[in-house]
Design a protein around this motif. Sequence first.
Motif, PDB file in Angstrom:
ATOM      1  N   GLY A 180       0.854  -1.186   0.000  1.00 37.81           N
ATOM      2  CA  GLY A 180       0.000   0.000   0.000  1.00 37.81           C
ATOM      3  C   GLY A 180       0.881   1.225   0.000  1.00 37.81           C
ATOM      4  O   GLY A 180       2.079   1.139   0.250  1.00 37.81           O
TER       5      GLY A 180
ATOM      6  N   TRP B 211      -3.549  -5.719   0.362  1.00 43.50           N
ATOM      7  CA  TRP B 211      -3.288  -4.366  -0.114  1.00 43.50           C
ATOM      8  C   TRP B 211      -4.129  -3.425   0.729  1.00 43.50           C
ATOM      9  O   TRP B 211      -5.350  -3.541   0.777  1.00 43.50           O
ATOM     10  CB  TRP B 211      -3.639  -4.311  -1.606  1.00 43.50           C
ATOM     11  CG  TRP B 211      -3.743  -2.946  -2.203  1.00 43.50           C
ATOM     12  CD1 TRP B 211      -3.406  -1.754  -1.644  1.00 43.50           C
ATOM     13  CD2 TRP B 211      -4.250  -2.647  -3.507  1.00 43.50           C
ATOM     14  NE1 TRP B 211      -3.653  -0.733  -2.523  1.00 43.50           N
ATOM     15  CE2 TRP B 211      -4.169  -1.247  -3.671  1.00 43.50           C
ATOM     16  CE3 TRP B 211      -4.753  -3.433  -4.556  1.00 43.50           C
ATOM     17  CZ2 TRP B 211      -4.597  -0.621  -4.843  1.00 43.50           C
ATOM     18  CZ3 TRP B 211      -5.172  -2.801  -5.710  1.00 43.50           C
ATOM     19  CH2 TRP B 211      -5.080  -1.407  -5.849  1.00 43.50           C
TER      20      TRP B 211
ATOM     21  N   TYR C  31      -2.266  -4.124  -7.978  1.00 43.86           N
ATOM     22  CA  TYR C  31      -1.834  -2.876  -7.342  1.00 43.86           C
ATOM     23  C   TYR C  31      -1.083  -2.004  -8.347  1.00 43.86           C
ATOM     24  O   TYR C  31      -1.314  -0.796  -8.450  1.00 43.86           O
ATOM     25  CB  TYR C  31      -0.940  -3.214  -6.144  1.00 43.86           C
ATOM     26  CG  TYR C  31      -0.311  -2.034  -5.441  1.00 43.86           C
ATOM     27  CD1 TYR C  31      -1.076  -1.208  -4.618  1.00 43.86           C
ATOM     28  CD2 TYR C  31       1.042  -1.758  -5.573  1.00 43.86           C
ATOM     29  CE1 TYR C  31      -0.499  -0.133  -3.963  1.00 43.86           C
ATOM     30  CE2 TYR C  31       1.621  -0.686  -4.920  1.00 43.86           C
ATOM     31  CZ  TYR C  31       0.847   0.118  -4.113  1.00 43.86           C
ATOM     32  OH  TYR C  31       1.419   1.178  -3.463  1.00 43.86           O
TER      33      TYR C  31
END
Lengths: 419, 302
Positions: free
Chosen positions: A69, A228, A247
Motif C-alpha cells: 500500500g 493491499w 496494485y
Amino acid sequence: MGAAITATGLAKRYRIGQLRGAYGTLRDSISTAARRAVRREHAERPRDIWALKDVSFDVPEGQVLGIIGRNGAGKSTLLKILTRITTPTRGRAEIRGRVGSLLEVGTGFHPELTGRENVFLNGSVLGMKRSEIAAKFDEMVEFSGIGTFIDTPVKRYSSGMQVRLAFAVAAHLEPEILLVDEVLAVGDAEFQRRCLGRMEVLSESGRTVLFVSHQMQAVARLCDRAIWLDQGQVVDAGESSEVVARYLQAGFGSGSGRVWTDIAEAPGGDLVRLRSVRVVQDGHEAAAVDVRRPVGIEIGFAVLRDGEPVFPKIKLVDGRGDVVFNAMDTSDRWLESARPADYLSTAWIPGNLLNEGLISVQVVVASMGAPRLVPQAAINDVVSFHVQDPGDGDSARGLFTGQWRGVVRPLLDWTTEER
Amino acid sequence: MTDVRPPVVEAPVGGRQDGRGSHAPDQPRIDRVTVIRPAPRWPHLDVRELWHFRELLFTLAWRDVAVRYKQTAIGIAWAILVPFVTMVVFTLVFGKFANFPSKGVPYPIFAYSALLPWTYFASAVGLSSGCLVNNKPLVTKVYFPRVLLPLSAVSVPIFDFVFASIVLFGMMAWFHIWPSIALLLAPAFLLMALTTALGTGLFLSAVNVRYRDVPYAIPFVIQIWMYVSGVIYAISALPERWQWVLALNPMTAVINGFQWGVLDTAAPPLDKTLVSVASMLVMTVVGLWYFRRSEPKFADTI
C-alpha cells in the motif's frame, strides 16, 4: 495447522486535536478547561483520522504474508498494533506464538555500555531470557564480526558496527512469528539485504512472516499471499503476485490520463481550471513507458480571465512516496499577465532519467507570490505511469538484471583514460 | 557500486518445510496466545505479566546502575558528597545559626540521618518521573509492561543510599550513638519511601509524556516537599495540630522511623504513622491508576 494471527475488525483512530495537545503545555489545557467551564464552551471537536478501519485477516501458521500500500495507508499502524506498541481503538487480534520483529533492531542500545552488556540488554528488551542470551552469545558475536571490540563501549563503534551487532541479536531471537517492516528498516543496503535474507531463512523453516514492503518484486517473490491496504482498509487480498499486479495496474488508483469535461468540476478557481492531464510517449497516451525514451506530461488548462502571470508545474513521486523531482516551466512567455485562453503544455522528461517502478504525478498551475508559489489549480496523484526497462542492454543498467536502487537512474557519460 | 544490490537469495520460496516440526530444537516453546484488544476502560495491574517480565526489570535497573556514574570523574563518590555537603551547610545555617530542634542528638547526625532517606527519595522521584520520556526508543518500538520503567527507576538510587550509609555509620561512631533495635525496621521504612516515590513517579512520568512541564516542576516540588518532611528540623517540635497535617506526607514517617532505628530517638507515634501509610497507599493507587489509564496512549503521544 491453525492460524498464527487472526485479526478481526481492527481499527485505529488518531485525533488530530490530541496531537496539538501533545505538544501544548499544561497551562494551555488548564486555561482551555477553565474557559470551557466559565463560558460553557463546547470542546473543539477534534478531527478524527482513522489510520485503520475494519481490517480483518488470517495468517495461517507458516505463511508469508505481504502487506502493500502507499505511504499512510496504515501498514505501519497495523504492525504497531500487532507488536502491541499501541492499542487498537476497536477490534481484536489473536497471536499464537512468540513475536519478533526486525523493526526494532538496536532498540535499547546504550552508548555507554560495552558491546557485551548491550547484547544482554537488547536481548532481554526483545524478550529473550538471560540464559538464552548467554547460550547464544558466542554465536551472536561471531555473526556480528565485532570480535575483540565486544568489550568496548558501543559509543566507540562505527554506525555499521552498531547495526551489525544489533542485527546479530535480533537474528538470534528465533521468533515463531516474524514481522518485517522494510519501509522502516534502518541501515544501508547491505543491512536491508541481511534482513531479507534472515526473513527467507525463517520462512523456509516454517515460521509465519508478515512482510511490509514497497518493493513489489520482493513481495511477489517472497510472499505466498498479500493484502493491499489503502486508507486504512483492505482493498484487495489474495495470491501475492496477483495482488501486486492489480496494485501496479491500478497505479495508485489513477490512470495515465484524466479529462474534465465539465470545467466547473475541474480543479482550480476563477483564474485557472485544469482541462486534462495525460502521460504520453511516442505520440500516444501510455500507462507503461520505456525508460530509455522521453516521457511527456501533457497538461491542458484554461485561463478564465485576465490576471497575474501563471505557469505550469509538475511534481513526481515514486512508489515509496519519495519526491523524484519538482519542475516548472520557466520560459519567458509566462512572465506576462495571463490572457484568457486554452493552453496545452507538455513537460518532457528525458529518457534514461527515471528509475523503474511506479511514478505518480502532481500537477499545479501556479502564480508567483514571493516567497512562495500560489497554486491556482492543483491536484495530487492525477495520473501515474509505470517505468519499465525492456532489458535490451542499452539502458543505464546495462546487462545487470538485479534490483537497482535510487530515485533516478541516469545514463551518465563515463570517461576513462588508461595511464 | 554499493548501491546496486543483486537479488537476495535465488532459491524459490516453495521449498518450505511443514509446520512446527522444522523449528530449531533449541527454541523454547511459548504457547502463549496474545490477545490484542482496545484498552479497557478500567485499568488493572496484570501481575502475572509483570512476573513474566521480571528479568527485564532487573536488566533495566542494572543498566541504569551501570550507566549512572559513567564518564564522571569521582563516580559513586557523588552519592556521599551530595548528602554530606548538604549536611554541613544545614549544620552551619540551621543547626548553629538558627538553632533548629534536632531531637536532642547533635545536629550534624540528625541532618545526615534525615538526608539519607530524603536523598534517596528525591533521586527516585526525579529518575522515575523522567523514565518514560528518557526511554522513548523503548516505548515507541517494543512492547513490555511500561510499569517496569518507573519500577526500575526507583530501585536505582538504592545503591547510592547503601553507599552513603557508610558515612552514617562513621558519624555514629564519632558521636558515640548506638542504634536501637528498631534498626531492624529501617528496611520497612525505606520500602515506604520507595513506594511513595513509585506512586509519585508513576503519576509524574505519565503526565510528562503529554506535558513537558514536569522536568521544570520537579526541583521545585522536591524542595518544597523537603521543608515539610522533617529533614532540617524535628517534626515532633511542632504543635500537635501541624504534626497531624504533616503526617499526610509519608516522608515524615519514613524519616522519623529511620532516625528511631539509627539514632535511638523517640519512636514515631503509631497513629500518625498509620495516617502516613494510608496516605502512601492512596498516592500509589492513584499514581498507578493514572499511569495504567494513560499507558495505551504513551507510544502515540510521547
